[in-house]
Design an enzyme around this catalytic site. Structure first.
Site, PDB file in Angstrom:
ATOM      1  CG  ASP A   1      -1.900  -1.180   1.181  1.00 18.12           C
ATOM      2  OD1 ASP A   1      -2.236  -1.639   0.075  1.00 18.12           O
ATOM      3  OD2 ASP A   1      -2.292  -1.648   2.267  1.00 18.12           O
TER       4      ASP A   1
ATOM      5  CE  LYS B   1       2.343  -2.340  -4.369  1.00 18.81           C
ATOM      6  NZ  LYS B   1       2.040  -1.913  -2.987  1.00 18.81           N
TER       7      LYS B   1
ATOM      8  N   GLY C   1      -4.573  -4.156  -3.892  1.00 19.13           N
ATOM      9  CA  GLY C   1      -5.596  -3.133  -4.110  1.00 19.13           C
ATOM     10  C   GLY C   1      -4.840  -1.869  -4.466  1.00 19.13           C
ATOM     11  CG  HIS C   2      -2.107  -1.800  -7.003  1.00 15.96           C
ATOM     12  ND1 HIS C   2      -1.178  -2.298  -7.872  1.00 15.96           N
ATOM     13  CD2 HIS C   2      -1.841  -2.395  -5.811  1.00 15.96           C
ATOM     14  CE1 HIS C   2      -0.381  -3.144  -7.230  1.00 15.96           C
ATOM     15  NE2 HIS C   2      -0.771  -3.227  -5.975  1.00 15.96           N
TER      16      HIS C   2
ATOM     17  CD  GLN D   1       0.751  -8.791  -2.740  1.00 12.86           C
ATOM     18  OE1 GLN D   1       1.412  -9.423  -3.533  1.00 12.86           O
ATOM     19  NE2 GLN D   1      -0.499  -8.466  -2.968  1.00 12.86           N
TER      20      GLN D   1
HETATM   21  P1  GDP Z   1      -0.820   0.478  -3.515  1.00  8.99           P
HETATM   22  O1  GDP Z   1      -1.418  -0.811  -3.090  1.00  8.99           O
HETATM   23  O2  GDP Z   1       0.654   0.541  -3.282  1.00  8.99           O
HETATM   24  O3  GDP Z   1      -1.171   0.864  -4.936  1.00  8.99           O
HETATM   25  O4  GDP Z   1      -1.468   1.613  -2.579  1.00  8.99           O
HETATM   26  P2  GDP Z   1      -3.010   1.715  -2.141  1.00  8.99           P
HETATM   27  O5  GDP Z   1      -3.801   2.222  -3.277  1.00  8.99           O
HETATM   28  O6  GDP Z   1      -3.468   0.468  -1.481  1.00  8.99           O
HETATM   29  O7  GDP Z   1      -2.912   2.771  -0.979  1.00  8.99           O
HETATM   30  C1  GDP Z   1      -2.522   4.078  -1.176  1.00  8.99           C
HETATM   31  C2  GDP Z   1      -3.662   5.015  -0.703  1.00  8.99           C
HETATM   32  O8  GDP Z   1      -3.166   6.327  -0.530  1.00  8.99           O
HETATM   33  C3  GDP Z   1      -4.783   5.159  -1.714  1.00  8.99           C
HETATM   34  O9  GDP Z   1      -5.979   5.407  -1.028  1.00  8.99           O
HETATM   35  C4  GDP Z   1      -4.356   6.372  -2.543  1.00  8.99           C
HETATM   36  O10 GDP Z   1      -5.462   7.049  -3.159  1.00  8.99           O
HETATM   37  C5  GDP Z   1      -3.746   7.237  -1.477  1.00  8.99           C
HETATM   38  N1  GDP Z   1      -2.613   8.061  -1.922  1.00  8.99           N
HETATM   39  C6  GDP Z   1      -1.658   7.761  -2.840  1.00  8.99           C
HETATM   40  N2  GDP Z   1      -0.700   8.714  -2.863  1.00  8.99           N
HETATM   41  C7  GDP Z   1      -1.063   9.636  -1.948  1.00  8.99           C
HETATM   42  C8  GDP Z   1      -0.466  10.843  -1.482  1.00  8.99           C
HETATM   43  O11 GDP Z   1       0.600  11.255  -1.893  1.00  8.99           O
HETATM   44  N3  GDP Z   1      -1.136  11.517  -0.483  1.00  8.99           N
HETATM   45  C9  GDP Z   1      -2.320  11.083   0.025  1.00  8.99           C
HETATM   46  N4  GDP Z   1      -2.901  11.797   0.990  1.00  8.99           N
HETATM   47  N5  GDP Z   1      -2.910   9.942  -0.389  1.00  8.99           N
HETATM   48  C10 GDP Z   1      -2.285   9.228  -1.348  1.00  8.99           C
HETATM   49  P1  IMO Z   2      -0.898  -4.084  -2.334  1.00 11.07           P
HETATM   50  O1  IMO Z   2      -0.439  -4.606  -3.670  1.00 11.07           O
HETATM   51  C1  IMO Z   2      -0.878  -4.544   1.986  1.00 11.07           C
HETATM   52  C2  IMO Z   2      -0.917  -8.621   3.537  1.00 11.07           C
HETATM   53  C3  IMO Z   2      -2.159  -9.096   4.284  1.00 11.07           C
HETATM   54  C4  IMO Z   2      -1.532 -10.082   5.249  1.00 11.07           C
HETATM   55  C5  IMO Z   2      -0.434 -10.729   4.400  1.00 11.07           C
HETATM   56  C6  IMO Z   2      -0.831 -12.034   3.733  1.00 11.07           C
HETATM   57  O2  IMO Z   2      -2.202  -3.374  -2.374  1.00 11.07           O
HETATM   58  O3  IMO Z   2       0.186  -3.302  -1.676  1.00 11.07           O
HETATM   59  P2  IMO Z   2      -2.359 -12.677   1.668  1.00 11.07           P
HETATM   60  O4  IMO Z   2      -3.817 -12.445   1.426  1.00 11.07           O
HETATM   61  O5  IMO Z   2      -1.482 -12.093   0.620  1.00 11.07           O
HETATM   62  O6  IMO Z   2      -2.017 -14.118   1.922  1.00 11.07           O
HETATM   63  O7  IMO Z   2      -2.056 -11.893   3.049  1.00 11.07           O
HETATM   64  O8  IMO Z   2      -0.108  -9.783   3.401  1.00 11.07           O
HETATM   65  N1  IMO Z   2      -1.157  -8.104   2.177  1.00 11.07           N
HETATM   66  C7  IMO Z   2      -1.105  -6.808   1.862  1.00 11.07           C
HETATM   67  N2  IMO Z   2      -0.902  -5.724   2.632  1.00 11.07           N
HETATM   68  N3  IMO Z   2      -1.010  -4.415   0.658  1.00 11.07           N
HETATM   69  C8  IMO Z   2      -1.187  -5.493  -0.135  1.00 11.07           C
HETATM   70  O9  IMO Z   2      -1.179  -5.414  -1.485  1.00 11.07           O
HETATM   71  C9  IMO Z   2      -1.277  -6.759   0.467  1.00 11.07           C
HETATM   72  N4  IMO Z   2      -1.472  -8.012  -0.002  1.00 11.07           N
HETATM   73  C10 IMO Z   2      -1.384  -8.817   1.060  1.00 11.07           C
HETATM   74  O10 IMO Z   2      -2.779  -8.026   4.952  1.00 11.07           O
HETATM   75  O11 IMO Z   2      -0.902  -9.391   6.307  1.00 11.07           O
HETATM   76 MG    MG Z   3      -2.931  -1.547  -1.816  1.00 13.72          MG
END
Ligand code: GDP
Ligand code: IMO
Ligand code: MG
Length: 430
Positions: free
Chosen positions: A13, A16, A40-41, A222
């Site tokens: 998270d 990416k 979840g991107h 991840q």
């Molecule tokens: P990923 O899994 O690495 O793609 O990241 P996620 O989408 O799961 O989590 C990132 C969260 O932070 C999302 O809700 C984005 O909309 C939000 N986000 C991304 N970049 C920024 C930033 O620079 N500032 C803020 N406040 N939110 C951000």
């Molecule tokens: P993105 O790509 C954050 C975590 C789960 C758990 C562990 C194992 O959005 O960054 P799994 O279902 O993969 O067997 O769970 O890994 N986990 C993540 N945490 N971002 C993710 O993906 C994750 N995918 C799995 O919360 O701790």
């Molecule tokens: Mg994510």
């Protein structure tokens, strides 16, 4: 633009999705190489928000082709739901999506197996409950793994499916998991017809395209600390999330990767169980979660928040050979008077030199913090590096010097436009 691997430097998270979408403006191909719909991107463009679980984050840049490699485990229900949602929102997917014939399928029994593992072993990893672990287990087991190519030869799929139901019968019965064989076979027959147009030999495709000069982004899911080998095992995911997976998950050679970008928040978050040395005290944890809207994009679980951990980030840099770092969610720290950065771990009064493999040792580590002054002003509207507040630039320089890696971009908000290029050279070099 060079070929760039974009991968998580922390516990997932890190943004990416946003980073990949932003860089995809100048790329031709965006390819996912591991993980599944546990990812979840999030991508925000103006008033529109998209959360992608399986589709690569290039899909919102209409000129790109998007590839799901052999290293990804695919839940077809999620895949088609995601495609349908995008199509309903006016995004063309059709000819722009290519799926590897070698990718493994997540089947409904995998989720049931996962809840059995959770109950039976007494170890609560806190997974996303998407059946990721059991699917990779079946892949490695060889007898029970089912690939996309098998689905397209439906008699083969049926044989393997039935073998799995028989082999897993004991657990399925114990846990009362409902598997309606005939209904599922019918559903998967439908899926096979829908999937066929997307399926290709991805290594062949990648090689041909790269040879003709197409530029590729390799998008990780991840993060490094969730890697099956190098992460905080067993509180990890079931795939390699580190740079080697680009090669094994797509069938491309290491020399195809010109840059490795580590994506890191300006602080740290983690979802699920496991040790987390720089976890913030409850009041600050809550405040950062509120400002940063730190709730899982896949499971909506609250993310645990901590200070930036340079010991873990240095370890991630060593493993992946980051040639650049993207520091995200900078704006979340805007209001703080002081910002802590963990620069070492101590155990029994001694500095711990390597990131501990043993979780008991890790739990005994005390973070040593350096305190930097906050910048106390909004960065959300900053678009150029030189316009960042002095203390924000100081923070960036501190991290870059500690890791000996340039910070190439900073993200100051969730919108695609809220991005600051700190080192414009890297986009043009290879
Ligand atoms: P990923 O899994 O690495 O793609 O990241 P996620 O989408 O799961 O989590 C990132 C969260 O932070 C999302 O809700 C984005 O909309 C939000 N986000 C991304 N970049 C920024 C930033 O620079 N500032 C803020 N406040 N939110 C951000
Ligand atoms: P993105 O790509 C954050 C975590 C789960 C758990 C562990 C194992 O959005 O960054 P799994 O279902 O993969 O067997 O769970 O890994 N986990 C993540 N945490 N971002 C993710 O993906 C994750 N995918 C799995 O919360 O701790
Ligand atoms: Mg994510």
């Amino acid at each position: 633009m060079p070929n760039i691997a974009i991968l998580g430097a922390q516990w997932g998270d890190e943004s990416k999705g946003k980073t990949t979408d932003f860089l995809a403006e100048k790329a031709d191909i965006v390819a996912r190489y591991q993980g599944g719909d546990n990812a979840g991107h999030t991508i925000v463009i103006g008033d529109e928000k998209y959360i992608l679980h399986l589709l690569p984050s290039g899909i919102l840049q209409p000129h790109t082709v998007n590839v799901i490699g052999n290293g990804v485990v695919i839940n077809l229900e999620t895949l088609f739901a995601e495609i349908n949602e995008l199509v309903a929102r006016g995004i063309e997917v059709g000819g722009r999506l290519k799926i590897s014939s070698r990718a493994h399928l997540i089947l409904p029994y995998h989720k049931i197996m996962e809840s059995w593992d959770d109950l039976g072993s007494g170890l609560k990893i806190g997974t996303t409950s998407r059946g990721i672990g059991p699917t990779y287990v079946d892949k490695m087991n060889r007898h029970s793994g089912i690939r996309v190519a098998d689905l397209l030869e439906f008699d083969l799929f049926q044989k393997k499916f039935d073998f799995n139901l028989e082999a897993k019968d004991y657990v399925l019965n114990q846990i009362g998991g409902e598997i309606d064989r005939n209904a599922l076979l019918e559903k998967y027959y439908e899926y096979a017809q829908q999937l066929a147009p997307y399926v290709i030999d991805t290594p062949e495709f990648m090689h041909r395209e790269m040879k003709s000069g197409k530029q590729v982004l390799f998008e990780g899911a991840q993060g490094t600390m969730l890697d099956i080998d190098f992460g905080t095992y067993p509180y990890v995911t079931s795939s390699n999330t580190t740079v080697g997976a680009v090669c094994t998950g797509l069938g491309v050679a290491p020399k195809a990767i010109d840059h490795v970008l580590g994506v890191s928040k300006a602080y740290v978050t983690r979802v699920g169980g496991g040790p987390f040395p720089t976890e913030m005290p409850p009041d600050l944890d809550e405040e950062i979660r509120r400002i940063g809207e730190e709730y899982g994009a896949t499971t909506q679980r609250p993310r645990r928040c901590g200070w930036l951990d340079l010991v873990a980030l240095r370890y991630a840099t060593q493993i992946n050979g980051f040639t650049g770092i993207v520091l995200t969610k900078f704006d979340v720290l805007d209001g703080l008077d002081e910002i802590q950065i963990c620069v070492a771990y101590q155990r029994d009064g001694e500095e711990v030199s390597a990131f501990p493999a043993n979780l008991r040792t890790l739990a005994e580590c005390e973070p040593v913090y350096e305190t930097l002054p906050g910048w106390k002003q909004s960065t959300a509207d900053v678009r150029r590096y030189e316009d960042l507040p002095t203390n924000a630039k100081r923070y960036i320089s501190y991290v870059a010097e500690f890791l000996d890696v340039p910070i190439v971009m900073a993200s100051v908000g969730k919108d695609r436009a809220q991005t600051v290029i700190c080192d414009s050279d890297f986009l043009s070099s290879d």
